[in-house]
Design a protein around this motif. Sequence first.
Motif, PDB file in Angstrom:
ATOM      1  N   ASP A 121       4.203   3.805  -1.258  1.00 10.99           N
ATOM      2  CA  ASP A 121       3.365   2.624  -1.001  1.00 10.99           C
ATOM      3  C   ASP A 121       3.236   2.371   0.496  1.00 10.99           C
ATOM      4  O   ASP A 121       2.130   2.144   1.015  1.00 10.99           O
ATOM      5  N   GLN A 122       4.346   2.412   1.206  1.00 10.48           N
ATOM      6  CA  GLN A 122       4.340   2.136   2.643  1.00 10.48           C
ATOM      7  C   GLN A 122       3.514   3.172   3.404  1.00 10.48           C
ATOM      8  O   GLN A 122       2.724   2.825   4.297  1.00 10.48           O
ATOM      9  N   GLU A 123       3.694   4.444   3.052  1.00 10.29           N
ATOM     10  CA  GLU A 123       2.984   5.506   3.769  1.00 10.29           C
ATOM     11  C   GLU A 123       1.490   5.490   3.453  1.00 10.29           C
ATOM     12  O   GLU A 123       0.664   5.801   4.312  1.00 10.29           O
ATOM     13  N   ILE A 124       1.134   5.123   2.237  1.00 11.04           N
ATOM     14  CA  ILE A 124      -0.289   5.033   1.885  1.00 11.04           C
ATOM     15  C   ILE A 124      -0.943   3.869   2.615  1.00 11.04           C
ATOM     16  O   ILE A 124      -2.082   3.979   3.095  1.00 11.04           O
ATOM     17  N   GLU A 125      -0.241   2.755   2.732  1.00 17.66           N
ATOM     18  CA  GLU A 125      -0.794   1.626   3.482  1.00 17.66           C
ATOM     19  C   GLU A 125      -1.044   2.017   4.945  1.00 17.66           C
ATOM     20  O   GLU A 125      -2.074   1.679   5.522  1.00 17.66           O
ATOM     21  N   LYS A 126      -0.098   2.754   5.538  1.00 19.05           N
ATOM     22  CA  LYS A 126      -0.284   3.234   6.917  1.00 19.05           C
ATOM     23  C   LYS A 126      -1.476   4.180   6.991  1.00 19.05           C
ATOM     24  O   LYS A 126      -2.266   4.134   7.957  1.00 19.05           O
ATOM     25  N   LEU A 127      -1.615   5.047   5.999  1.00 19.64           N
ATOM     26  CA  LEU A 127      -2.719   6.005   5.977  1.00 19.64           C
ATOM     27  C   LEU A 127      -4.063   5.297   5.862  1.00 19.64           C
ATOM     28  O   LEU A 127      -5.036   5.660   6.536  1.00 19.64           O
ATOM     29  N   VAL A 128      -4.135   4.292   5.013  1.00 21.20           N
ATOM     30  CA  VAL A 128      -5.362   3.515   4.867  1.00 21.20           C
ATOM     31  C   VAL A 128      -5.740   2.889   6.204  1.00 21.20           C
ATOM     32  O   VAL A 128      -6.898   2.949   6.638  1.00 21.20           O
ATOM     33  N   GLN A 129      -4.775   2.300   6.889  1.00 23.17           N
ATOM     34  CA  GLN A 129      -5.042   1.676   8.181  1.00 23.17           C
ATOM     35  C   GLN A 129      -5.500   2.705   9.212  1.00 23.17           C
ATOM     36  O   GLN A 129      -6.401   2.429  10.014  1.00 23.17           O
ATOM     37  N   LYS A 130      -4.895   3.895   9.181  1.00 26.10           N
ATOM     38  CA  LYS A 130      -5.272   4.951  10.128  1.00 26.10           C
ATOM     39  C   LYS A 130      -6.708   5.412   9.892  1.00 26.10           C
ATOM     40  O   LYS A 130      -7.475   5.592  10.857  1.00 26.10           O
ATOM     41  N   GLN A 131      -7.088   5.599   8.631  1.00 26.83           N
ATOM     42  CA  GLN A 131      -8.455   6.018   8.325  1.00 26.83           C
ATOM     43  C   GLN A 131      -9.469   4.990   8.806  1.00 26.83           C
ATOM     44  O   GLN A 131     -10.520   5.334   9.355  1.00 26.83           O
ATOM     45  N   ILE A 132      -9.148   3.720   8.588  1.00 30.19           N
ATOM     46  CA  ILE A 132     -10.042   2.647   9.038  1.00 30.19           C
ATOM     47  C   ILE A 132     -10.111   2.629  10.563  1.00 30.19           C
ATOM     48  O   ILE A 132     -11.187   2.482  11.156  1.00 30.19           O
ATOM     49  N   GLU A 133      -8.975   2.828  11.198  1.00 30.80           N
ATOM     50  CA  GLU A 133      -8.901   2.811  12.664  1.00 30.80           C
ATOM     51  C   GLU A 133      -9.764   3.905  13.289  1.00 30.80           C
ATOM     52  O   GLU A 133     -10.453   3.662  14.295  1.00 30.80           O
ATOM     53  N   VAL A 134      -9.759   5.106  12.710  1.00 27.20           N
ATOM     54  CA  VAL A 134     -10.531   6.202  13.309  1.00 27.20           C
ATOM     55  C   VAL A 134     -12.014   6.106  12.982  1.00 27.20           C
ATOM     56  O   VAL A 134     -12.833   6.791  13.597  1.00 27.20           O
ATOM     57  N   GLY A 135     -12.372   5.267  11.998  1.00 29.30           N
ATOM     58  CA  GLY A 135     -13.784   5.030  11.738  1.00 29.30           C
ATOM     59  C   GLY A 135     -14.334   5.580  10.435  1.00 29.30           C
ATOM     60  O   GLY A 135     -15.551   5.559  10.220  1.00 29.30           O
ATOM     61  N   LEU A 136     -13.458   6.050   9.554  1.00 31.09           N
ATOM     62  CA  LEU A 136     -13.933   6.507   8.252  1.00 31.09           C
ATOM     63  C   LEU A 136     -14.380   5.330   7.395  1.00 31.09           C
ATOM     64  O   LEU A 136     -13.839   4.228   7.501  1.00 31.09           O
ATOM     65  N   LYS A 137     -15.358   5.571   6.541  1.00 30.88           N
ATOM     66  CA  LYS A 137     -15.812   4.556   5.594  1.00 30.88           C
ATOM     67  C   LYS A 137     -15.310   4.850   4.182  1.00 30.88           C
ATOM     68  O   LYS A 137     -15.154   3.950   3.371  1.00 30.88           O
ATOM     69  N   SER A 138     -15.110   6.136   3.869  1.00 28.56           N
ATOM     70  CA  SER A 138     -14.508   6.495   2.580  1.00 28.56           C
ATOM     71  C   SER A 138     -13.005   6.619   2.811  1.00 28.56           C
ATOM     72  O   SER A 138     -12.545   7.403   3.637  1.00 28.56           O
ATOM     73  N   ILE A 139     -12.231   5.829   2.082  1.00 28.50           N
ATOM     74  CA  ILE A 139     -10.793   5.725   2.309  1.00 28.50           C
ATOM     75  C   ILE A 139     -10.044   6.207   1.071  1.00 28.50           C
ATOM     76  O   ILE A 139     -10.269   5.716  -0.039  1.00 28.50           O
ATOM     77  N   THR A 140      -9.157   7.185   1.266  1.00 26.20           N
ATOM     78  CA  THR A 140      -8.373   7.704   0.147  1.00 26.20           C
ATOM     79  C   THR A 140      -6.887   7.423   0.352  1.00 26.20           C
ATOM     80  O   THR A 140      -6.470   6.977   1.421  1.00 26.20           O
ATOM     81  N   ASP A 141      -6.107   7.725  -0.684  1.00 29.51           N
ATOM     82  CA  ASP A 141      -4.656   7.595  -0.550  1.00 29.51           C
ATOM     83  C   ASP A 141      -4.033   8.906  -0.078  1.00 29.51           C
ATOM     84  O   ASP A 141      -2.808   9.063  -0.075  1.00 29.51           O
ATOM     85  N   GLY A 142      -4.893   9.852   0.334  1.00 33.39           N
ATOM     86  CA  GLY A 142      -4.417  11.124   0.850  1.00 33.39           C
ATOM     87  C   GLY A 142      -3.786  12.020  -0.192  1.00 33.39           C
ATOM     88  O   GLY A 142      -3.240  13.067   0.131  1.00 33.39           O
ATOM     89  N   GLU A 143      -3.835  11.567  -1.460  1.00 28.89           N
ATOM     90  CA  GLU A 143      -3.154  12.254  -2.565  1.00 28.89           C
ATOM     91  C   GLU A 143      -1.653  12.325  -2.300  1.00 28.89           C
ATOM     92  O   GLU A 143      -0.965  13.267  -2.707  1.00 28.89           O
TER      93      GLU A 143
END
Length: 375
Positions: free
Chosen positions: A46-68
């Motif tokens: 959960d913690q790592e996925i939340e960080k990943l979601v924030q990173k994707q948003i930060e770099v400018g992606l619009k499609s956001i995944t949990d990275g599997e």
Amino acid sequence: MTKTLVKAPFKADHVGSFLRTTPLKEAREAYTNGQISKTTLKSVEDQEIEKLVQKQIEVGLKSITDGEFRRAWWHLDFLSGLDGVEEFETEYISQFKGAKTKNKAIKVVGKVDFNHHYMLEHFTFLKEAVEQYGDGSQVAKFAIPSPNMLFTRIQEDTYYNGDREQFYHDTVVAYQKAIQAFYDAGCRYLQLDDTSWIDFVSEERIDAVVEKLGMDVKDIIDTRVNCLNDAISKKPEDMVITMHICRGNFRSTYITSGGYDTISDAIFANLHVDGLFLEYDDNRSGDFEPLKSFTRNNQTVVLGLVTSKFPTLEDAEVIKQRVKEASASIPLENLSLSPQCGFASTEEGNELTEEEQWNKISHVIKIAQDIWGAN
């Protein structure tokens, strides 16, 4: 009330998986060794996925995944969660060039169906994280294997005993239920990953699948088209469903080479998906000639011109020129850009660092902005 359709695939998009982080790898190993509980593992995920979601948003992606991040495999984890399907240890079956996967496979032991699938909870967590950290312009994207993967990847079948028609019917119904269940959970952007199409990229593979199934190659292709179309035939109108094709992606290796020529009509003219993510990062994928079969003006073709296998950044001008070449067959507004595959189709991941991974994503976004403007 009018339903709003998300504009995915986005001009800068991605296939979905990301390199597993160090805390996640350590937690998964500790869980495997019996050192932590499943609850503790989930907390780290959960913690790592939340960080990943924030990173994707930060770099400018619009499609956001949990990275599997919760998966070991891009396909087996989902398929073995269907009713009637089980994962098991098998003899060595890897077909990758120069790399060995774990000896895992799936078998059919009962009627294939979809009731409650544990990945629905995975999506719900992702969606809530996107809503929490995003600004409303991002969309939670989830990827599952295509129904064709069940037909082409099973190692054993003790239930259908060669009754392909019933197997086909039950699988299609299961996927119709799955798509509705993800929709009901709030999913509006679903991707079907389908590597079964590599059966048709070379004469060698075509001969092998024809011999295995005892069917004409056209009939095999038609069956796979129909399977996908039937599976998505009841999808809600405001849900985007795309398909991703690649030639294998494990630790920066691949399974086979060859172009889309044999399946060009099938995927560009006959499939009813809203978008196609196509591997096009090197000569193994062939040229753009098959793009001339494109006929569906409401479909987006996402060109995977940037590799996820290696860290070196492609020449941006070369990528722009290739997009221009593709636009001779497909209108520019119907094209998008992405890496050719995910960065970690399995938990092992490709041979690059997390920093290099994000450099690739940023590269895709910058090139797409130069070509199309805003994402």
